[in-house]
Design a protein around this motif. Structure first.
Motif: not given
Length: 376
Positions: A151-180
């Motif tokens: 999703k590198a074409y998405l100019e907004d970094i927030g939109s890409r991060f949001r899409t990643l979180i949702r995509g992983i959840y849908r692909a794995t069926g598991k909630q995501v752990v985020i460590l910053i």
């Protein structure tokens, strides 16, 4: 050569002979050299490499039970990265790494979750463009790991991060752990730059950091660590929704090393210090306490030792000012170099609860920056 006198001696170090149960214990200690994790802050590497490890895993269990969004502030070189990699190994279900620890003995269900781990200190630049580049590289890696479209074409970094979180959840069926880790690194690097550069950095980070809370139904657990206090910057959406454990009594020793933890884990290091300075074990312990246990994160909790300095001291077998060589902020140094502030003004300055605000107001320019850098 090992020799023992009436009161006991090991390489000329005065010891209480009764401390050792038998001669074999002394000979074993002579041969064995403990591995100290100097410069290593990855939990998995420390455990696999046989380095000495102070067990903090009960805190992992307690925090997972207590909340979903957690924040922790601690000084540099204080074990924050090690703590986050411990969470990472736990959520990846790496049970074998926890053998012999509190979690290894008490955890019954080891479930694996997708983990997104961002170490903001990996971006060494001080402008928004380099930070955006770093974040996009990390997001690309995770998209590839989970077989998701780029999703590198998405100019907004927030939109890409949001899409990643949702995509992983849908692909794995598991909630995501985020460590910053080191969430404030980008901001601290721009504190002495012009306002426009600071605002550009803040804009990038704000767009990125607000996503976990916005995607809460897809998030299993989120922990953020940094140097600056959580209220110092408005980078998060609804920061009050994060549980700030930085000054909570039950988590005062989540990073750093307590006196009891030293006695339980670092006997070889204590004896090595005693040997170096030709003193008793008890005298060596007192020297270590005088040199390194100057941190307290709640009013009533005991002091904790700086772990970086302590590990370096045990590794080299001598007492020295290790933290100042690697933990001092470059921003703070640049500020002091350019300012007219005389460091001698700080000599013998006593700041109390009663006079602290007055002193702060009188010298705001001097004390505001170290306050935001968590040097107070």
């Amino acid at each position: 050569m090992l020799y023992i006198k009436e009161r006991g001696a090991l390489f000329g170090v005065r010891l209480n002979f009764l401390y050792f149960r038998n001669i074999e214990e002394i000979l074993t200690m002579e041969k064995k050299r403990v591995r100290y994790p100097v410069g290593e802050h990855d939990f998995g590497e420390i455990r696999r490499g046989g380095f000495v490890y102070v067990d903090k895993t009960k805190y992992v269990h307690d925090l997972v039970e207590q909340g979903k969004f957690i924040f922790l502030s601690r000084p540099r070189r204080f074990g924050k990265s090690l703590l986050l990699t411990t969470f990472e190994s736990y959520f990846l279900g790496q049970k074998e790494l926890f053998e012999g620890t509190w979690l290894g003995k008490h955890e019954n269900e080891w479930r694996e979750y997708p983990v997104l781990h961002f170490d903001m200190s990996e971006n060494s630049g001080s402008d928004a463009r380099l930070m955006t580049l770093y974040l996009n590289e990390r997001l690309t890696e995770y998209e590839e790991d989970y077989g998701l479209p780029n999703k590198a074409y998405l100019e907004d970094i927030g939109s890409r991060f949001r899409t990643l979180i949702r995509g992983i959840y849908r692909a794995t069926g598991k909630q995501v752990v985020i460590l910053i880790d080191e969430y404030d690194n980008g901001i601290l690097e721009t504190l002495d730059l012009n306002h426009q550069e600071q605002e550009e950095m803040s804009k990038v980070l704000r767009a990125f950091y607000k996503q976990p809370k916005a995607m809460t139904k897809y998030v299993k657990f989120c922990m953020v660590t940094g140097v600056a206090r959580f209220g110092s910057y408005t980078l998060f959406s609804g920061p009050n929704n994060y549980l700030d454990i930085s000054m909570m009594e039950e988590y005062a020793a989540i990073c750093g090393i307590t006196q009891q933890e030293i006695l339980d884990n670092f006997e070889e290091g204590i004896l090595r210090i005693a040997e170096k300075y030709e003193e008793t074990r008890e005298e060596a312990i007192d020297d270590l306490r005088q040199k390194y246990d100057s941190y307290r994160f709640t009013e009533s909790h005991e002091l904790v030792y700086n772990p970086f300095s302590l590990i370096c001291a045990f590794t080299e077998g001598r007492l020295a000012n290790y933290w100042v060589k690697s933990g001092v902020s470059k921003v703070f140094v640049r500020y002091l170099t350019r300012s007219e502030f005389d460091l001698l003004e700080l000599e013998n300055l006593k700041v109390t609860r009663e006079n602290g605000r007055k002193i702060y107001r009188q010298r705001y320019d001097t004390f505001a920056l170290p306050d935001r850098l968590s040097y107070n």
